[in-house]
Design an enzyme around this catalytic site. Sequence first.
Site, PDB file in Angstrom:
ATOM      1  CB  CYS A   1      26.846  35.088  60.738  1.00 35.50           C
ATOM      2  SG  CYS A   1      27.959  35.055  59.325  1.00 35.50           S
TER       3      CYS A   1
ATOM      4  CD  GLU B   1      29.128  37.737  61.337  1.00 37.51           C
ATOM      5  OE1 GLU B   1      29.792  37.573  60.292  1.00 37.51           O
ATOM      6  OE2 GLU B   1      28.057  38.364  61.354  1.00 37.51           O
TER       7      GLU B   1
ATOM      8  CG  HIS C   1      29.375  35.877  55.944  1.00 34.87           C
ATOM      9  ND1 HIS C   1      28.033  36.087  56.061  1.00 34.87           N
ATOM     10  CD2 HIS C   1      29.619  35.736  54.605  1.00 34.87           C
ATOM     11  CE1 HIS C   1      27.454  36.075  54.859  1.00 34.87           C
ATOM     12  NE2 HIS C   1      28.407  35.858  53.959  1.00 34.87           N
TER      13      HIS C   1
ATOM     14  CG  LEU D   1      32.033  64.218  34.649  1.00 37.59           C
ATOM     15  CD1 LEU D   1      30.606  64.277  34.117  1.00 37.59           C
ATOM     16  CD2 LEU D   1      32.785  63.043  34.031  1.00 37.59           C
TER      17      LEU D   1
ATOM     18  NE  ARG E   1      49.015  51.860  36.007  1.00 37.11           N
ATOM     19  CZ  ARG E   1      48.057  52.715  35.623  1.00 37.11           C
ATOM     20  NH1 ARG E   1      46.942  52.265  35.091  1.00 37.11           N
ATOM     21  NH2 ARG E   1      48.231  54.005  35.784  1.00 37.11           N
TER      22      ARG E   1
ATOM     23  CB  THR F   1      39.561  63.894  31.699  1.00 35.48           C
ATOM     24  OG1 THR F   1      39.024  65.059  32.317  1.00 35.48           O
ATOM     25  CG2 THR F   1      40.637  63.303  32.582  1.00 35.48           C
TER      26      THR F   1
END
Length: 397
Positions: free
Chosen positions: A88, A56, A54, A334, A211, A200
């Site tokens: 943590c 911390e 994490h 949409l 990409r 679409t």
Amino acid sequence: MALNESDREWLLRAAELAARGWGRVHPNPMVGCILTRDGNLVGEGWHEEYGGPHAEVNAIRSAGDAARGATAYVSLEPCSHHGKTPPCSEVLLEAGVTRVVFGAADPGQETGGGGELLAQAGVEVVGPGPDVGTFQDVDPVFFYTSRYARPYLALKLAVSLDGRIAARPGERTLLTGDEANREVHRLRSGFDAVMVGGETARVDDPVLTVRHGWDPRVPPTRIVLDPSAALSPDAALFGTESDAPVLIFATEAARSERVDALREVGAQVEIVPQAEPSPHADPAPRPEPTPKGDTAVKEDPGPKVKGGANLETVLERCWGLGLRSVFCEGGGRLATALSREGLARRFYLFQAPVTLGSQGVPAFPGGDATPEGLGWSSRGEPVRFGPDLLLTYDRKI
Ligand SMILES: [Zn+2]
């Protein structure tokens, strides 16, 4: 004790660090941490990789012995949960941190409560910050999905100055430049799924992979809302080596042989109910006749299905499949429907410095709708990407 001005500045820097985890840590939250002593930076870190240390822990490692007696600034309350890594809050205690300032409280049932634990151990704890929204905004997907059992849905459209998304119906129109396109791929990399409408998908024939050099930990699932399962099995989506799954939402009205054909090329096809006719429903734009000389063979789309897929069911199904965040890249109908039904939380609107004229396809069909008219509120100044501008809008969570 309250947050002072320098606390706030350090916290904002921790929030900036958190954002570096984009695409690599979800469904964990993105978190950043800064350690200071006597007002000087002695360590910093962020959650870099799902399952990894994490923020911390990374900050403490970078500070070494200087962590003793330091103040820790964390964009999110330190965790108290024994998960893949020790909590943590315990790590901060062991390192000898004497003051902890955090931005947003941890909403997790298991993970929350780290602040209280630290305070009981004698550490001075300040948080959550007064403008907690700023710190929740570091990772809106995390905070939204910790409150609602529904995917966080963001929209993206690219429009011309006169609010059009294509030069003509049925015509693929590239509006934005390289810098904006690179940003779109970066955005994709932080979502569990990338979605487009069937029209679409047919007109643009997109691949929908990430990409431009971005490297998501899990390639986003590629979703097409295709009520009549009219997508061609030869679509570019199916021709890639990519391991990103393809998920198609069709309705009961789709012919079963078309559904089978899509399954045969590797798509997962989910059947959802049709949408109820909406008072806002707009007639589908009439396709232009194919220009003379265009020899491209168009796939027979099969019978026209009235009404699209029920969008709420689509999102419920996505959630059931483990998709916590969806990035919808159009088309206009949409995006407008998702806006009107209140299902989208964020809207990325790229504006290219071109004009498409009255033959163009409006971004928001059905009159003179604008983002504001559809219930969106601006998140501030536009950001420039090469010649294009990115305007970002939110709905209140
Ligand atoms: Zn933690």
